[in-house]
Design an enzyme around this catalytic site. Sequence first.
Site, PDB file in Angstrom:
ATOM      1  N   ASP B  10       0.853  -1.186   0.000  1.00  0.00           N
ATOM      2  CA  ASP B  10       0.000   0.000   0.000  1.00  0.00           C
ATOM      3  C   ASP B  10       0.888   1.235   0.000  1.00  0.00           C
ATOM      4  OD1 ASP B  10      -2.365   1.582   0.281  1.00  0.00           O
ATOM      5  OD2 ASP B  10      -1.939   1.804   2.408  1.00  0.00           O
ATOM      6  N   CYS B 184     -11.737   2.852  -0.601  1.00  0.00           N
ATOM      7  CA  CYS B 184     -10.425   3.310  -0.129  1.00  0.00           C
ATOM      8  C   CYS B 184     -10.136   2.503   1.134  1.00  0.00           C
ATOM      9  CB  CYS B 184     -10.469   4.802   0.168  1.00  0.00           C
ATOM     10  SG  CYS B 184      -8.988   5.409   1.014  1.00  0.00           S
TER      11      CYS B 184
END
Lengths: 277, 277
Positions: B10, B184
């Site tokens: 990420d 998200c």
Amino acid sequence: MDRNVIGVLDSGVGGLTVVKEIMRQLPKETVYYFGDTLRCPYGPRTKEEVRQFTFEIIDYLLQYPLKAIVIACNTATAAALVEVQKHIKLPVLGVIEPGSRAAIKASKRGEIGVIGTVGTIHSKAYEHALKRLNPDLTVHSLACPTLVPLVESGQRNTSLADQIVEQALRPLEQKQYDSLILGCTHYPLLTSSFKKVLPTHVELISSAEETAVELSTILQYQALLSERKSFHRFFTTGDPRSFQAIAQDWLGQIVRVEHVKLSSDLVHFPSKEVRLP
Amino acid sequence: MDRNVIGVLDSGVGGLTVVKEIMRQLPKETVYYFGDTLRCPYGPRTKEEVRQFTFEIIDYLLQYPLKAIVIACNTATAAALVEVQKHIKLPVLGVIEPGSRAAIKASKRGEIGVIGTVGTIHSKAYEHALKRLNPDLTVHSLACPTLVPLVESGQRNTSLADQIVEQALRPLEQKQYDSLILGCTHYPLLTSSFKKVLPTHVELISSAEETAVELSTILQYQALLSERKSFHRFFTTGDPRSFQAIAQDWLGQIVRVEHVKLSSDLVHFPSKEVRLP
């Protein structure tokens, strides 16, 4: 010829709940459904017999351009999935692992209820699938032999149905669980009764819904998603008229049903293996 | 050496929500997490830049015995997933398709809301993923640029958080939708605010939860499930102490964080390809 058909099989009409979800979640896919109504129910049969029936049906379906197979029957999944996967060079999905995965996701406390036919519950297939992913789960299993006859008698959505469901689930009353796997493809048709009877914090897991999600996942990862739907087809070993009536009621659309006579003596399984192009 | 590690990456700490779900749903798996905190956020960067960063991180992770890779960042999934899948001979999952599939399952009316960063929403990645499966869906997308800073400022679960979430979602107020994709990986941390602000009939879809389900599915179908967990590892390009504080808070366990310096100049990508044994 393009291999673009999803073969779906069940002992009878129960697997149509899976077909309905495939049609809803994957409207561009084409389904060929086989319901072995003549030999239904599979629940009380021996594992060997169920396995043989499953292979016979798959052998029949393999004359069509299949790209994946869904065993939309908990009993047949428990009895034959692993062996079918070994013999068939196509993605083959059962209904037990998808439901197990969804229950693990939904359960905040790791306590999961499972209801199914006597055959499915006795096989401990759900317990194995759940504990294989997480050995620390607590699983409360319950056989509910009255529920399939209830659905097949056409009495769902009645107060009698609520009563029978309440009675069937009573042994789970004192158990702690926060997700309940409907471990039989007939059970999603009793959802309104389950919702009335169960505490609101219990999440219902429909193996029909989850199997369609898993099919979507597998098709996508293997680049097998369809771009254009063709006509669905429905085959039954039983009476096509009564099969058609139920299928049209559940699926909410006109279906044509073809009668098939399986001749076990003529089938030497596995008679062929297919390989994706 | 056994290939038994799930590589998760990420732009920063957001992907830890995916890690938490992998640990919960697949407690026998081992995760190596890479957070590119130094170059976070990816949202405002060009697609080319995000793609390069993603490849650099994967190149770094490939020194370890990976069996699968999860791009636990919506922006990086939108920018790079397809290309990474082409280059890497391991299962590579993003976070967009799992959330899309779950929303399709959950939505009874076929009207789906999606919220995400400006980058994710502008890429239309969710819209494409949803409509590829079902062209008839209606998708309401909304960029919520205030929500990531809200999470990163450590003010979730406050009345200010509820207020900011309410304001961010206001443009969706008049829209009809019955499932909302939290597009998200930071957003699942604001779930309590979402639940206060949204109508009760709207089902929240966490891409973190769904990505863990999808990972479980892919590992199982490829016979890659682990039998025994080893130690998780956490790498960051940023400050390991602040990363550690956040990770321990979110994951509820002690973690050791290793600092990594990526030297873009030295990496010629794709520098290697791995093949499963």
